[in-house]
Scaffold this motif. Structure first.
Motif, PDB file in Angstrom:
ATOM      1  N   MET A   1     -13.916 -32.412 -27.332  1.00 43.31           N
ATOM      2  CA  MET A   1     -12.888 -32.113 -26.336  1.00 43.31           C
ATOM      3  C   MET A   1     -13.143 -32.898 -25.056  1.00 43.31           C
ATOM      4  N   VAL A   2     -12.068 -33.230 -24.384  1.00 44.03           N
ATOM      5  CA  VAL A   2     -12.160 -33.858 -23.066  1.00 44.03           C
ATOM      6  C   VAL A   2     -11.243 -33.094 -22.119  1.00 44.03           C
ATOM      7  N   CYS A   3     -11.814 -32.653 -21.014  1.00 46.21           N
ATOM      8  CA  CYS A   3     -11.025 -31.966 -19.988  1.00 46.21           C
ATOM      9  C   CYS A   3     -10.798 -32.932 -18.833  1.00 46.21           C
ATOM     10  N   ALA A   4      -9.589 -32.994 -18.350  1.00 48.66           N
ATOM     11  CA  ALA A   4      -9.251 -33.781 -17.158  1.00 48.66           C
ATOM     12  C   ALA A   4      -8.800 -32.811 -16.069  1.00 48.66           C
ATOM     13  N   ALA A   5      -9.269 -33.067 -14.859  1.00 51.29           N
ATOM     14  CA  ALA A   5      -8.860 -32.267 -13.698  1.00 51.29           C
ATOM     15  C   ALA A   5      -8.459 -33.224 -12.582  1.00 51.29           C
ATOM     16  N   ALA A   6      -7.322 -32.947 -11.970  1.00 55.55           N
ATOM     17  CA  ALA A   6      -6.841 -33.784 -10.869  1.00 55.55           C
ATOM     18  C   ALA A   6      -6.580 -32.904  -9.655  1.00 55.55           C
ATOM     19  N   ALA A   7      -7.113 -33.349  -8.523  1.00 60.43           N
ATOM     20  CA  ALA A   7      -6.864 -32.679  -7.250  1.00 60.43           C
ATOM     21  C   ALA A   7      -5.611 -33.295  -6.638  1.00 60.43           C
ATOM     22  N   LEU A   8      -4.612 -32.474  -6.422  1.00 58.14           N
ATOM     23  CA  LEU A   8      -3.307 -32.973  -6.012  1.00 58.14           C
ATOM     24  C   LEU A   8      -2.743 -32.172  -4.849  1.00 58.14           C
ATOM     25  N   THR A   9      -1.926 -32.838  -4.054  1.00 58.99           N
ATOM     26  CA  THR A   9      -1.066 -32.144  -3.106  1.00 58.99           C
ATOM     27  C   THR A   9       0.347 -32.280  -3.644  1.00 58.99           C
ATOM     28  N   ILE A  10       1.028 -31.146  -3.773  1.00 59.59           N
ATOM     29  CA  ILE A  10       2.374 -31.159  -4.357  1.00 59.59           C
ATOM     30  C   ILE A  10       3.364 -30.435  -3.447  1.00 59.59           C
TER      31      ILE A  10
ATOM     32  N   MET B   1       4.035 -28.131   1.347  1.00 61.49           N
ATOM     33  CA  MET B   1       3.116 -28.753   0.417  1.00 61.49           C
ATOM     34  C   MET B   1       1.876 -27.881   0.271  1.00 61.49           C
ATOM     35  N   TRP B   2       1.282 -27.932  -0.892  1.00 62.24           N
ATOM     36  CA  TRP B   2       0.072 -27.170  -1.138  1.00 62.24           C
ATOM     37  C   TRP B   2      -0.814 -27.919  -2.131  1.00 62.24           C
ATOM     38  N   ASP B   3      -2.088 -27.485  -2.154  1.00 65.25           N
ATOM     39  CA  ASP B   3      -3.092 -28.151  -2.979  1.00 65.25           C
ATOM     40  C   ASP B   3      -3.298 -27.399  -4.285  1.00 65.25           C
ATOM     41  N   ILE B   4      -3.398 -28.163  -5.370  1.00 69.40           N
ATOM     42  CA  ILE B   4      -3.700 -27.576  -6.679  1.00 69.40           C
ATOM     43  C   ILE B   4      -4.726 -28.459  -7.396  1.00 69.40           C
ATOM     44  N   ILE B   5      -5.316 -27.882  -8.420  1.00 69.09           N
ATOM     45  CA  ILE B   5      -6.140 -28.639  -9.357  1.00 69.09           C
ATOM     46  C   ILE B   5      -5.480 -28.472 -10.721  1.00 69.09           C
ATOM     47  N   ALA B   6      -4.828 -29.531 -11.194  1.00 69.73           N
ATOM     48  CA  ALA B   6      -4.174 -29.495 -12.509  1.00 69.73           C
ATOM     49  C   ALA B   6      -5.212 -29.839 -13.565  1.00 69.73           C
TER      50      ALA B   6
ATOM     51  N   ALA C   1      -9.009 -19.268  -7.808  1.00 70.38           N
ATOM     52  CA  ALA C   1      -7.610 -18.926  -8.076  1.00 70.38           C
ATOM     53  C   ALA C   1      -7.098 -19.710  -9.286  1.00 70.38           C
ATOM     54  N   PHE C   2      -6.295 -19.047 -10.108  1.00 78.37           N
ATOM     55  CA  PHE C   2      -5.774 -19.646 -11.336  1.00 78.37           C
ATOM     56  C   PHE C   2      -4.333 -19.208 -11.528  1.00 78.37           C
ATOM     57  N   LYS C   3      -3.518 -20.134 -12.102  1.00 78.19           N
ATOM     58  CA  LYS C   3      -2.145 -19.777 -12.457  1.00 78.19           C
ATOM     59  C   LYS C   3      -1.641 -20.703 -13.548  1.00 78.19           C
ATOM     60  N   TYR C   4      -0.592 -20.268 -14.236  1.00 75.45           N
ATOM     61  CA  TYR C   4       0.098 -21.141 -15.169  1.00 75.45           C
ATOM     62  C   TYR C   4       1.147 -21.939 -14.404  1.00 75.45           C
ATOM     63  N   GLN C   5       1.511 -23.100 -14.977  1.00 75.11           N
ATOM     64  CA  GLN C   5       2.500 -23.950 -14.318  1.00 75.11           C
ATOM     65  C   GLN C   5       3.830 -23.217 -14.178  1.00 75.11           C
ATOM     66  N   GLU C   6       4.475 -23.428 -13.045  1.00 72.13           N
ATOM     67  CA  GLU C   6       5.773 -22.811 -12.789  1.00 72.13           C
ATOM     68  C   GLU C   6       6.780 -23.833 -12.258  1.00 72.13           C
ATOM     69  N   SER C   7       6.407 -24.586 -11.231  1.00 71.79           N
ATOM     70  CA  SER C   7       7.357 -25.499 -10.592  1.00 71.79           C
ATOM     71  C   SER C   7       7.443 -26.833 -11.332  1.00 71.79           C
ATOM     72  N   ILE C   8       8.421 -27.623 -10.940  1.00 70.56           N
ATOM     73  CA  ILE C   8       8.575 -28.973 -11.519  1.00 70.56           C
ATOM     74  C   ILE C   8       7.349 -29.823 -11.204  1.00 70.56           C
ATOM     75  N   ALA C   9       6.852 -29.745  -9.971  1.00 73.11           N
ATOM     76  CA  ALA C   9       5.680 -30.540  -9.601  1.00 73.11           C
ATOM     77  C   ALA C   9       4.444 -30.101 -10.376  1.00 73.11           C
ATOM     78  N   GLU C  10       4.301 -28.826 -10.616  1.00 72.37           N
ATOM     79  CA  GLU C  10       3.164 -28.358 -11.414  1.00 72.37           C
ATOM     80  C   GLU C  10       3.276 -28.872 -12.848  1.00 72.37           C
ATOM     81  N   ARG C  11       4.474 -28.901 -13.381  1.00 71.65           N
ATOM     82  CA  ARG C  11       4.677 -29.444 -14.724  1.00 71.65           C
ATOM     83  C   ARG C  11       4.348 -30.938 -14.761  1.00 71.65           C
ATOM     84  N   GLN C  12       4.796 -31.676 -13.747  1.00 70.90           N
ATOM     85  CA  GLN C  12       4.471 -33.106 -13.661  1.00 70.90           C
ATOM     86  C   GLN C  12       2.958 -33.304 -13.560  1.00 70.90           C
ATOM     87  N   SER C  13       2.306 -32.427 -12.832  1.00 75.98           N
ATOM     88  CA  SER C  13       0.851 -32.527 -12.669  1.00 75.98           C
ATOM     89  C   SER C  13       0.136 -32.303 -13.999  1.00 75.98           C
TER      90      SER C  13
END
Length: 131
Positions: free
Chosen positions: A21-30, A1-6, A96-108
């Motif tokens: 515009m409205v930006c939403a950010a969620a702190a998640l463990t995936i 498991m690891w932490d991301i901000i989607a 750190a920044f990245k584009y979504q790759e995994s299924i959990a990142e997509r769900q996030s």
């Protein structure tokens, strides 16, 4: 498991002489396939007269993520970053920044998309700035 901000931004199209515009950010463990825990969620609205640039989008994401008391890699859709290559957008963030790759990142990303869109629609209605 690891932490991301989607993160997700809704409202990059013109309404009533500007861009709301409205930006939403969620702190998640995936894990690879699941969202394991939602720790915090923040939203930040922004109104501006001119069309948003990539720098405006990066600043809005950073300002929203800074409201979280959480460290983690920022994960976004490539479309939110004007489909720029990862090295271009990555170099513009202070963390750190990245584009979504995994299924959990997509769900996030789907989760924060629903939050940003719902918050924007609610604020537009409450502030009476209908399109």
């Amino acid at each position: 498991m690891w932490d991301i901000i989607a993160v997700d931004i809704s409202g990059r199209h013109r309404i009533k002489g500007g861009y709301y515009m409205v930006c939403a950010a969620a702190a998640l463990t995936i894990s690879a396939n699941h969202i394991e825990k939602v720790k915090q969620i923040k939203i930040l609205p922004l109104w501006q007269k001119r069309a948003p640039s990539l720098l405006d989008v990066v600043q809005l994401i950073e300002d929203t993520a800074d409201q979280l008391s959480f460290e983690g890699t920022i994960v976004a859709e490539k479309g939110d970053m004007y489909n720029k290559p990862k090295w271009v957008t990555e170099s513009m963030f202070s963390r750190a920044f990245k584009y979504q790759e995994s299924i959990a990142e997509r769900q996030s990303i789907e989760l924060v998309h629903h939050i940003s869109l719902s918050a924007r629609n609610l604020l537009i209605k409450e502030l009476e700035i209908e399109a």
